[in-house]
Design a protein around this motif. Structure first.
Motif, PDB file in Angstrom:
ATOM      1  N   ARG A   1       0.866  -1.163   0.000  1.00  0.00           N
ATOM      2  CA  ARG A   1       0.000   0.000   0.000  1.00  0.00           C
ATOM      3  C   ARG A   1       0.910   1.222   0.000  1.00  0.00           C
ATOM      4  NH1 ARG A   1      -2.315  -2.812   4.624  1.00  0.00           N
ATOM      5  NH2 ARG A   1      -3.983  -4.161   3.902  1.00  0.00           N
ATOM      6  N   PRO A   2       0.375   2.431  -0.227  1.00  0.00           N
ATOM      7  CA  PRO A   2       1.249   3.598  -0.294  1.00  0.00           C
ATOM      8  C   PRO A   2       2.129   3.759   0.930  1.00  0.00           C
ATOM      9  CG  PRO A   2      -0.935   4.177  -1.115  1.00  0.00           C
ATOM     10  CD  PRO A   2      -1.013   2.766  -0.614  1.00  0.00           C
ATOM     11  N   SER A   3       1.591   3.566   2.144  1.00  0.00           N
ATOM     12  CA  SER A   3       2.373   3.784   3.346  1.00  0.00           C
ATOM     13  C   SER A   3       3.414   2.698   3.565  1.00  0.00           C
ATOM     14  CB  SER A   3       1.447   3.848   4.570  1.00  0.00           C
ATOM     15  OG  SER A   3       0.783   2.614   4.746  1.00  0.00           O
ATOM     16  N   GLU A   4       3.190   1.535   2.948  1.00  0.00           N
ATOM     17  CA  GLU A   4       4.083   0.418   3.224  1.00  0.00           C
ATOM     18  C   GLU A   4       5.434   0.566   2.549  1.00  0.00           C
ATOM     19  OE1 GLU A   4       1.709  -2.816   1.983  1.00  0.00           O
ATOM     20  OE2 GLU A   4       0.361  -2.724   3.670  1.00  0.00           O
ATOM     21  N   ALA A   5       5.530   1.418   1.520  1.00  0.00           N
ATOM     22  CA  ALA A   5       6.778   1.582   0.806  1.00  0.00           C
ATOM     23  C   ALA A   5       7.638   2.682   1.418  1.00  0.00           C
ATOM     24  CB  ALA A   5       6.499   1.908  -0.667  1.00  0.00           C
ATOM     25  N   LEU A   6       7.170   3.316   2.483  1.00  0.00           N
ATOM     26  CA  LEU A   6       7.893   4.419   3.073  1.00  0.00           C
ATOM     27  C   LEU A   6       9.082   3.901   3.876  1.00  0.00           C
ATOM     28  CD1 LEU A   6       4.811   6.499   4.208  1.00  0.00           C
ATOM     29  CD2 LEU A   6       6.218   6.836   2.175  1.00  0.00           C
ATOM     30  N   GLU A   7      10.193   4.606   3.757  1.00  0.00           N
ATOM     31  CA  GLU A   7      11.456   4.122   4.310  1.00  0.00           C
ATOM     32  C   GLU A   7      11.393   3.963   5.833  1.00  0.00           C
ATOM     33  OE1 GLU A   7      14.792   6.373   3.085  1.00  0.00           O
ATOM     34  OE2 GLU A   7      16.215   5.247   4.300  1.00  0.00           O
ATOM     35  N   SER A   8      10.797   4.948   6.519  1.00  0.00           N
ATOM     36  CA  SER A   8      10.768   4.873   7.981  1.00  0.00           C
ATOM     37  C   SER A   8       9.980   3.666   8.452  1.00  0.00           C
ATOM     38  CB  SER A   8      10.161   6.153   8.561  1.00  0.00           C
ATOM     39  OG  SER A   8       8.806   6.289   8.182  1.00  0.00           O
ATOM     40  N   ARG A   9       8.895   3.338   7.736  1.00  0.00           N
ATOM     41  CA  ARG A   9       8.094   2.182   8.126  1.00  0.00           C
ATOM     42  C   ARG A   9       8.845   0.878   7.831  1.00  0.00           C
ATOM     43  NH1 ARG A   9       6.042   5.764  10.408  1.00  0.00           N
ATOM     44  NH2 ARG A   9       3.826   6.211  10.587  1.00  0.00           N
ATOM     45  N   MET A  10       9.591   0.850   6.736  1.00  0.00           N
ATOM     46  CA  MET A  10      10.375  -0.342   6.408  1.00  0.00           C
ATOM     47  C   MET A  10      11.455  -0.568   7.459  1.00  0.00           C
ATOM     48  SD  MET A  10      10.695   0.396   2.326  1.00  0.00           S
ATOM     49  CE  MET A  10      11.844  -0.947   2.015  1.00  0.00           C
ATOM     50  N   LEU A  11      12.047   0.519   7.931  1.00  0.00           N
ATOM     51  CA  LEU A  11      13.082   0.402   8.956  1.00  0.00           C
ATOM     52  C   LEU A  11      12.509  -0.170  10.249  1.00  0.00           C
ATOM     53  CD1 LEU A  11      15.895   0.913  10.079  1.00  0.00           C
ATOM     54  CD2 LEU A  11      15.242   3.291  10.502  1.00  0.00           C
ATOM     55  N   THR A  12      11.356   0.370  10.683  1.00  0.00           N
ATOM     56  CA  THR A  12      10.733  -0.143  11.907  1.00  0.00           C
ATOM     57  C   THR A  12      10.305  -1.587  11.742  1.00  0.00           C
ATOM     58  OG1 THR A  12       9.903   2.100  12.330  1.00  0.00           O
ATOM     59  CG2 THR A  12       8.952   0.322  13.634  1.00  0.00           C
ATOM     60  N   LEU A  13       9.784  -1.923  10.575  1.00  0.00           N
ATOM     61  CA  LEU A  13       9.392  -3.311  10.295  1.00  0.00           C
ATOM     62  C   LEU A  13      10.595  -4.238  10.424  1.00  0.00           C
ATOM     63  CD1 LEU A  13       7.388  -5.462   9.279  1.00  0.00           C
ATOM     64  CD2 LEU A  13       7.989  -4.772   6.951  1.00  0.00           C
ATOM     65  N   ASN A  14      11.718  -3.837   9.852  1.00  0.00           N
ATOM     66  CA  ASN A  14      12.925  -4.669   9.947  1.00  0.00           C
ATOM     67  C   ASN A  14      13.383  -4.850  11.382  1.00  0.00           C
ATOM     68  OD1 ASN A  14      13.060  -5.034   7.195  1.00  0.00           O
ATOM     69  ND2 ASN A  14      14.450  -3.327   6.849  1.00  0.00           N
ATOM     70  N   GLU A  15      13.257  -3.786  12.179  1.00  0.00           N
ATOM     71  CA  GLU A  15      13.676  -3.868  13.583  1.00  0.00           C
ATOM     72  C   GLU A  15      12.790  -4.832  14.367  1.00  0.00           C
ATOM     73  OE1 GLU A  15      13.439   0.211  14.658  1.00  0.00           O
ATOM     74  OE2 GLU A  15      15.553   0.620  14.226  1.00  0.00           O
ATOM     75  N   VAL A  16      11.481  -4.785  14.125  1.00  0.00           N
ATOM     76  CA  VAL A  16      10.566  -5.710  14.809  1.00  0.00           C
ATOM     77  C   VAL A  16      10.841  -7.141  14.377  1.00  0.00           C
ATOM     78  CG1 VAL A  16       8.150  -6.350  15.139  1.00  0.00           C
ATOM     79  CG2 VAL A  16       8.787  -3.935  15.069  1.00  0.00           C
ATOM     80  N   MET A  17      11.076  -7.342  13.093  1.00  0.00           N
ATOM     81  CA  MET A  17      11.367  -8.691  12.603  1.00  0.00           C
ATOM     82  C   MET A  17      12.664  -9.220  13.211  1.00  0.00           C
ATOM     83  SD  MET A  17       8.780  -9.477  10.806  1.00  0.00           S
ATOM     84  CE  MET A  17       9.452 -11.063  10.349  1.00  0.00           C
ATOM     85  N   GLU A  18      13.656  -8.356  13.350  1.00  0.00           N
ATOM     86  CA  GLU A  18      14.920  -8.781  13.957  1.00  0.00           C
ATOM     87  C   GLU A  18      14.705  -9.219  15.402  1.00  0.00           C
ATOM     88  OE1 GLU A  18      17.604  -8.957  12.095  1.00  0.00           O
ATOM     89  OE2 GLU A  18      18.833  -9.757  13.717  1.00  0.00           O
ATOM     90  N   ALA A  19      13.846  -8.478  16.123  1.00  0.00           N
ATOM     91  CA  ALA A  19      13.528  -8.860  17.504  1.00  0.00           C
ATOM     92  C   ALA A  19      12.788 -10.191  17.539  1.00  0.00           C
ATOM     93  CB  ALA A  19      12.697  -7.760  18.169  1.00  0.00           C
ATOM     94  N   LEU A  20      11.911 -10.439  16.570  1.00  0.00           N
ATOM     95  CA  LEU A  20      11.197 -11.714  16.521  1.00  0.00           C
ATOM     96  C   LEU A  20      12.149 -12.881  16.315  1.00  0.00           C
ATOM     97  CD1 LEU A  20       7.949 -11.083  14.421  1.00  0.00           C
ATOM     98  CD2 LEU A  20       8.119 -11.661  16.846  1.00  0.00           C
ATOM     99  N   ARG A  21      13.225 -12.640  15.587  1.00  0.00           N
ATOM    100  CA  ARG A  21      14.187 -13.712  15.334  1.00  0.00           C
ATOM    101  C   ARG A  21      15.107 -13.965  16.528  1.00  0.00           C
ATOM    102  NH1 ARG A  21      14.805 -10.382  10.584  1.00  0.00           N
ATOM    103  NH2 ARG A  21      13.451 -11.130   8.895  1.00  0.00           N
ATOM    104  N   ASP A  22      15.104 -13.073  17.484  1.00  0.00           N
ATOM    105  CA  ASP A  22      15.963 -13.202  18.665  1.00  0.00           C
ATOM    106  C   ASP A  22      15.333 -14.190  19.641  1.00  0.00           C
ATOM    107  OD1 ASP A  22      17.468 -12.890  20.990  1.00  0.00           O
ATOM    108  OD2 ASP A  22      17.769 -10.750  20.668  1.00  0.00           O
ATOM    109  N   ALA A  23      16.044 -15.252  19.915  1.00  0.00           N
ATOM    110  CA  ALA A  23      15.502 -16.310  20.782  1.00  0.00           C
ATOM    111  C   ALA A  23      15.291 -15.831  22.217  1.00  0.00           C
ATOM    112  CB  ALA A  23      16.447 -17.514  20.774  1.00  0.00           C
ATOM    113  N   LYS A  24      15.967 -14.753  22.607  1.00  0.00           N
ATOM    114  CA  LYS A  24      15.862 -14.276  23.985  1.00  0.00           C
ATOM    115  C   LYS A  24      14.669 -13.348  24.199  1.00  0.00           C
ATOM    116  CE  LYS A  24      20.882 -14.466  24.635  1.00  0.00           C
ATOM    117  NZ  LYS A  24      22.111 -13.670  24.932  1.00  0.00           N
TER     118      LYS A  24
END
Length: 832
Positions: free
Chosen positions: A145-168
């Motif tokens: 969607r239009p908002s999904e391609a925005l850089e700041s949202r992609m950055l936050t998405l990547n950070e949340v995904m990285e936390a999800l991959r953290d076993a701790k």
């Protein structure tokens, strides 16, 4: 790059090519070779640290580090550790031999090995030349969607995904203002987690303000492909929980939490009891996540930046090609506060609209406090912000929020909130200004965590976005009969009608063009009247103007030309706070008749003399004269008569202190202010300070002694002391000596009287000093002589920043900082 490679190759050959003529060199140049190795290792260590900074920045931006960079860093780390041990062993061997030479064979072998290691170090250093260290990973399989391609949202998405991959990590929070895009973000998280097959199951549920438990349980069951047949909520919860625990790995996303949630009562297993379970929770309030739900890592979804706002707005509204229309559309987009909900709502409303006049009207409405009249905005953005307000806990924080919305400046100064709030008796249970200030800090933190106030980077100032301010004013107008006008011309006929005035409790006129005021306003319930005029505006206040406002508690007439104050001012017998900031004042003697006055602010006024009658204000707790640079006369005994004074602000103001028995004020009068806890003052000569003056009760202070001309507008430290042209050989008065032990921010310049400065000022160390600046003192050779210090903790156990400038004879700083924060000090950087 080719030149660098050739240079490195030539350097390496010097180390690794081993002609016979160099054999004797291993014996006779042993010490030089060891020192060269140490230098090469340090160069490599520095290069490794610099590269780490680039790597950290790339990771922070959500990028993936190149494999060759990772491998080089591992290789460098391994070599640095190995070479470090070699050098440590060499130092130990030398120590064992007490500086005597090793036998020739051992010396030859060690020297030769050191030479080779130095060559390897140069080789590794040369290999560490990278054109780029990281790349951005493409997001796969996410619907754009239009908002999904925005850089700041992609950055936050990547950070949340990285936390999800953290076993701790098993509990993740996502927070932000209502309408900022939290729901959209966690939907993307759910989709990406499913595509990457991080979990066997991904389930989501919306909790909302008043959660429908049966509906939530039904949503969860649908994701799990099961049908709940139990009738009771408890039975359904037990069945859900049992099913989820059977799934090896499961991600549960709970959107829009408003209060602490008992997970298992709702059928959601706790990650503490199900190791394969992870939770992602969203809320408007960070404290609910971190304090109530015990999330381990929280991510804030920020409002969009201007460029991203425009991208989303334009994508939603469609092509805006009219050159006359485009700048208006840009302004309209900016007024949406970076909230995707507001941006999409307004852009959708104006989509396809070609008329410039309609766009102009939308811009006008968004800029005014009636912005909720824009079609669609009322039910979306306003209701969303109002909902956040209604969920603030307690009347106090709600009233404080409305007070913040009343202040029209972009920067809301904490001290303005103190002056208004104390005058309105807003802070229940506080007895002193210091207690009220602490309460304000708590309330500000509460509103920040609810996204109703913004960070500024300064602890003395907060901000409120225009949309939030408009919401606050509309709520205040609807629920509390507050009348506000901003940036407009106000005429007599424009005031509320008589029956409306009977209900009005606050009046705020900011930056208004007022040429006349009515003879009087009958406002029996009015508690606050704030009026600031446009620059160079002048208005005559009728003598009868305040007669119908006898319950008024706070009066602010900042920026007004006042040749004399109206006689009706003496009718305000309940007035607690009077602010005449930036006023061109004439005769203000009538203020002395306001016997209940507790706060008097004359900041930036042009008065030259403080009336002697001010001494009659025996209930005064705060006197603010800061910025009144023309003030030359304060009659003696006026300050000492204000025995209840807790806060005296005289920054960039009165400096004509005299000795006792003179006509002007003397510093000895401060000894009579037993309640004083906050003091801003400039003392041109240290000899004016009485020897027996003490400042034991001061909690906050900015005290400048000597010829100090610069007062920064905002001070971060609670305690600042500046000594300029000070003779350290003189005996310090007890008050200054005691302040040194409590000072956080210390500035010393043009000192004389000794080569060793700080030991003479305080031989016990500076236990609270965080920031030290010493400059323009050519006599100084040592900042601190550690031999003169008695404590075991060192001179500066909590030092953070250090600045040494124009100390042309400085030889040594100090040999011991104390163990606590020495690394922090140096990492902060030192200017010499």
């Amino acid at each position: 790059m080719v030149e660098i490679v050739l240079s490195v190759a030539a350097k390496v050959s010097q180390y690794l090519v081993d002609p016979a003529v160099r054999q004797l060199g291993y014996l006779f140049n042993y010490r030089a070779i060891i020192e060269d190795l140490s230098r090469q290792v340090q160069k490599l260590r520095d290069a490794r640290a610099r590269l780490q900074h680039s790597v950290d920045e790339a990771i922070g931006n959500g990028h993936i580090i190149e494999d060759d960079v990772r491998k080089w860093m591992e290789r460098a780390d391994e070599f640095i550790d190995n070479a470090g041990k070699f050098l440590e062993d060499e130092e130990a061997r030398e120590s064992c031999f007490n500086g005597l030479c090793l036998n020739l064979k051992s010396q030859y072998q060690l020297s030769r090995e050191a030479r080779k290691k130095a060559g390897v170090s140069v080789q590794i250093l040369g290999d560490g030349q990278f054109e780029k260290v990281a790349y951005r990973a493409p997001l796969q399989g996410i619907r754009r969607r239009p908002s999904e391609a925005l850089e700041s949202r992609m950055l936050t998405l990547n950070e949340v995904m990285e936390a999800l991959r953290d076993a701790k990590i098993n509990k993740i929070g996502v927070w932000g203002l209502g309408g900022v895009g939290k729901t959209t973000l966690v939907k993307q998280v759910a989709e990406q987690a499913a595509q990457e097959k991080l979990f066997d199951k991904v389930v989501t549920a919306d909790l909302l303000e008043t959660p429908d438990l049966k509906k939530i349980q039904g949503e969860l069951a649908d994701f799990l492909g099961m049908k709940l047949e139990e009738e009771s909520e408890q039975g359904r919860a037990a069945r859900l929980c049992q099913r989820m625990k059977e799934i090896k790995t499961i991600l549960i996303i709970l959107d829009d939490i408003w209060a602490k949630l008992d997970l298992e009562k709702r059928g959601i297993p706790s990650p503490d009891h199900h190791k394969g379970c992870k939770l992602v929770l969203t809320s408007r309030n960070e404290h609910i996540l971190s304090n109530e739900m015990d999330t381990q890592k929280d991510f804030r979804v920020q409002p969009l930046q201007e460029d991203e706002t425009w991208i989303l707005f334009k994508n939603t509204a469609g092509s805006i090609e009219n050159p006359e229309l485009q700048p208006i559309a840009v302004d309209v987009a900016k007024e949406c506060a970076g909230l995707p909900l507001a941006i999409v709502t307004v852009a959708t409303t104006l989509k396809g609209e070609k008329s410039v006049s309609i766009w102009e009207d939308a811009r006008l409405q968004l800029k005014s406090q009636t912005s909720t009249n824009v079609t669609g905005l009322t039910t979306n953005v306003y209701s969303s912000l109002k909902l956040s307000y209604e969920h603030l806990k307690g009347v106090e924080v709600k009233s404080f929020f409305l007070l913040c919305g009343l202040i029209s400046q972009n920067d809301i100064h904490i001290w303005d909130l103190l002056k208004y709030g104390v005058g309105l008796r807003l802070f229940q249970g506080t007895n002193t200004l210091e207690e009220a200030k602490n309460r304000i800090d708590t309330l500000v933190d509460n509103l920040k965590s609810s996204n109703l106030l913004l960070e500024t980077g300064h602890n003395a100032v907060v901000r409120m976005h225009d949309l939030v301010r408009s919401t606050a004013r509309k709520i205040a107008s609807d629920q509390h009969h507050v009348f506000t006008l901003q940036n407009t011309a106000v005429r007599v006929e424009g005031w509320p009608k008589i029956d409306e005035l009977q209900k009005v409790t606050w009046v705020s006129l900011h930056d208004c063009d007022i040429h006349e005021l009515p003879e009087g306003l009958v406002c029996p319930k009015l508690e606050l009247f704030e009026c600031s005029l446009k620059t160079n505006s002048a208005v005559q206040i009728p003598n009868t103007f305040f007669e119908g406002m006898k319950q008024l508690k706070v009066l602010d007439l900042r920026g007004t030309q006042l040749p004399s104050l109206p006689l009706s001012l003496q009718c305000l017998t309940n007035l607690q706070t009077l602010c005449l900031n930036g006023c061109k004042v004439g005769d203000i003697v009538i203020i002395a008749r306001l016997k209940k006055l507790e706060i008097l602010s004359l900041m930036d006024s042009d008065m030259e003399q403080l009336p002697r009658e001010i001494a009659q204000l025996t209930h005064l707790r705060l006197l603010d004269l800061s910025g009144s640079s023309k003030l030359k006369v304060i009659p003696s005994d006026v300050i000492s008569s204000l025995s209840q004074l807790e806060n005296l602000c005289m920054a960039n103001s009165f400096t004509q202190w005299e000795g006792e028995g003179k006509s002007n004020a003397c510093l000895a009068e401060l000894k009579h202010l037993s309640h004083l806890t906050s003091l801003d003052i400039q003392i041109p000569d240290a000899k004016l300070l009485p020897k027996d003056i003490v400042f034991d009760n001061l909690v906050r202070y900015r005290i400048f002694v000597g010829d100090v001309r610069s007062w920064e507008e905002i001070f971060e430290a609670n305690s600042t002391l500046r000594l300029n042209k000070f003779d350290t050989s003189l005996h310090l008065v007890d008050g200054i000596s005691k302040l040194l032990k409590r000072t956080e921010d210390l500035h010393l310049s043009e000192l004389c009287g000794g080569t060793n400065v700080l030991s003479k000022l305080d031989g016990e160390g500076f236990l609270k000093l965080k920031h030290l600046n010493v400059e323009s003192s050519p006599e100084i050779q040592y900042i601190v002589n550690s031999m003169d210090l008695t404590p075991s903790h060192g001179a500066f156990p909590v030092m953070e920043t250090l600045s040494l400038n124009r100390l042309i004879n400085l030889q040594e700083f100090v040999t011991e900082f104390g163990r606590t924060n020495s690394s922090k000090l140096w990492s902060a950087g030192t200017r010499i």
